[in-house]
Design a protein around this motif. Structure first.
Motif, PDB file in Angstrom:
ATOM      1  N   LYS A  11       0.838  -1.209   0.000  1.00 25.18           N
ATOM      2  CA  LYS A  11       0.000   0.000   0.000  1.00 25.18           C
ATOM      3  C   LYS A  11       0.870   1.256   0.000  1.00 25.18           C
ATOM      4  O   LYS A  11       0.609   2.218  -0.723  1.00 25.18           O
ATOM      5  CB  LYS A  11      -0.911  -0.026   1.234  1.00 25.18           C
ATOM      6  CG  LYS A  11      -1.979   1.016   1.238  1.00 25.18           C
ATOM      7  CD  LYS A  11      -2.968   0.761   2.358  1.00 25.18           C
ATOM      8  CE  LYS A  11      -4.265   1.505   2.081  1.00 25.18           C
ATOM      9  NZ  LYS A  11      -5.244   1.361   3.139  1.00 25.18           N
ATOM     10  N   ALA A  12       1.924   1.223   0.807  1.00 26.39           N
ATOM     11  CA  ALA A  12       2.837   2.371   0.876  1.00 26.39           C
ATOM     12  C   ALA A  12       3.499   2.610  -0.484  1.00 26.39           C
ATOM     13  O   ALA A  12       3.630   3.754  -0.936  1.00 26.39           O
ATOM     14  CB  ALA A  12       3.895   2.125   1.950  1.00 26.39           C
ATOM     15  N   TYR A  72       1.195   4.300  -2.804  1.00 24.82           N
ATOM     16  CA  TYR A  72       1.136   5.746  -2.552  1.00 24.82           C
ATOM     17  C   TYR A  72       2.378   6.442  -3.098  1.00 24.82           C
ATOM     18  O   TYR A  72       2.304   7.569  -3.586  1.00 24.82           O
ATOM     19  CB  TYR A  72       0.989   6.029  -1.052  1.00 24.82           C
ATOM     20  CG  TYR A  72      -0.419   5.836  -0.544  1.00 24.82           C
ATOM     21  CD1 TYR A  72      -1.510   6.409  -1.207  1.00 24.82           C
ATOM     22  CD2 TYR A  72      -0.678   5.091   0.600  1.00 24.82           C
ATOM     23  CE1 TYR A  72      -2.804   6.236  -0.753  1.00 24.82           C
ATOM     24  CE2 TYR A  72      -1.972   4.916   1.068  1.00 24.82           C
ATOM     25  CZ  TYR A  72      -3.030   5.489   0.389  1.00 24.82           C
ATOM     26  OH  TYR A  72      -4.312   5.319   0.843  1.00 24.82           O
ATOM     27  N   ALA A  86       0.232   5.147   4.402  1.00 23.16           N
ATOM     28  CA  ALA A  86      -0.410   3.826   4.438  1.00 23.16           C
ATOM     29  C   ALA A  86      -1.080   3.607   5.801  1.00 23.16           C
ATOM     30  O   ALA A  86      -2.213   3.110   5.873  1.00 23.16           O
ATOM     31  CB  ALA A  86       0.624   2.731   4.170  1.00 23.16           C
TER      32      ALA A  86
END
Ligand code: CP
Length: 320
Positions: A19-20, A23, A313
């Motif tokens: 998820k990080a 981003y 995240a």
């Protein structure tokens, strides 16, 4: 996720890392997620990276981020249950935290240990009192014993390198945490936290090396190989994490400041062209040499930049 205090709050480290990295590729993909939501960042200690990266992360999600330097601008907080407040503290956390919980949708707190009383520091009273009384999700911006946003960032950085240049099929990366000299005793937070995250991640061969007496708490290091032989530890390392910490057993003491523990280009020759990591700030030519920090193997700037994506995240998981 209810709070973000330690690796125990995370059900799937790889999913959070992924998820990080999403981003990082697209910072504004959830720019409406936090609209009309407010995050409060409370600092009882100084910060550069944590403060600014968390603010940027929140703003990328459309949240308003307000920083409050409690140590400089706020009333001195009391954390002890049943305290008779006839000393220097002015406001009890029991009174302050619920108010802050009404002002903010998420509260983030940075506190450091005293390094005087191990039992007090390792009880994590400050963070626990905020969890108990604030009524909103709490994110640790570094506590008395842990620095989870830093550790998530560190795994993101390792993973990013592995994605860009995979190791031979099936081989786990060799990750080394090495103690480094410093001019004063520092908390064990970053090292504890890095250890518990790497152990929980389970996708690295993990070695911790330090001079005798600098053993960390076993609850964080269990599963790692621990050696006093730095040369042996660095052999074939893919990632070397450099960090000073004070003694856990002889609590808060600086037992030695042996300059021979500083990582040098000469020592790097026995690694597998390792990437060198450090959470920063770093004392140049005390903890790490200029030649390493300014050289091609240092990933400290990338690592610090990744703090934004780690925070983004985590906030995205907690914003309601
Ligand atoms: N690594 C880290 O937490 O940096 P700051 O103390 O500047 O926030």
């Amino acid at each position: 996720m209810k709070n973000f205090i330690s690796v125990s709050d995370v059900t799937d480290i790889n999913a959070l890392v992924a998820k990080a990295l999403e981003y990082k590729a697209n910072p504004f993909k959830d720019k409406l997620l936090g609209v009309n939501r407010r995050i409060g960042l409370l600092f009882l200690n100084p910060s550069l990276r944590t403060r600014l990266s968390t603010q940027v992360a929140a703003q990328n999600l459309g949240m308003e981020a307000i920083v409050f330097n409690v140590d400089k601008e706020g009333w001195a907080l009391e954390f002890t249950e049943g305290a008779v407040m006839n000393g220097t503290t002015v406001e009890h956390v029991k009174d302050a935290a619920p108010i802050l919980g009404n002002y903010f949708d998420i509260l983030c707190i940075r506190t450091f240990p005293s390094l005087k009383n191990r039992e007090d520091d390792y009880s994590e009273m400050y963070i626990k009192q905020f969890i108990k009384h604030a009524g909103v999700p709490i994110i640790s911006l570094e506590s008395a014993t842990l620095h989870p946003l830093q550790s998530l960032t560190d795994i993101i950085t390792i993973k990013e390198h592995l994605l860009n240049s995979p190791l031979a099929a099936g081989r786990k990366p060799n990750v080394v945490l090495t103690w480094a000299p410093h001019i004063k005793p520092l908390p064990q937070c970053v090292s504890n936290s890095f250890s518990e995250w790497i152990n929980a991640w389970g996708e690295a061969n993990f070695v911790i090396t330090h001079p005798p007496g600098y053993e960390l708490a076993e609850k964080f290091t269990k599963g790692a190989t621990i050696t006093h032989n730095q040369h042996e530890a660095l052999q074939d390392a893919d990632f070397v994490y450099v960090k000073n910490w004070s003694a856990y057993n002889d609590y808060g003491k600086m037992l030695s400041n042996d300059a021979s523990w500083m990582l040098t280009e000469e020592k790097m020759k026995i690694t597998n062209n390792a990437k060198v990591m450090h959470c920063l700030p770093v004392r140049r030519n005390v903890e790490l040499s200029d030649e390493i920090l300014d050289g091609p193997n240092s990933v400290v700037t990338q690592e610090a930049s990744n703090r934004v994506w780690a925070a983004q995240a985590v906030i995205s998981e907690l914003v309601k």
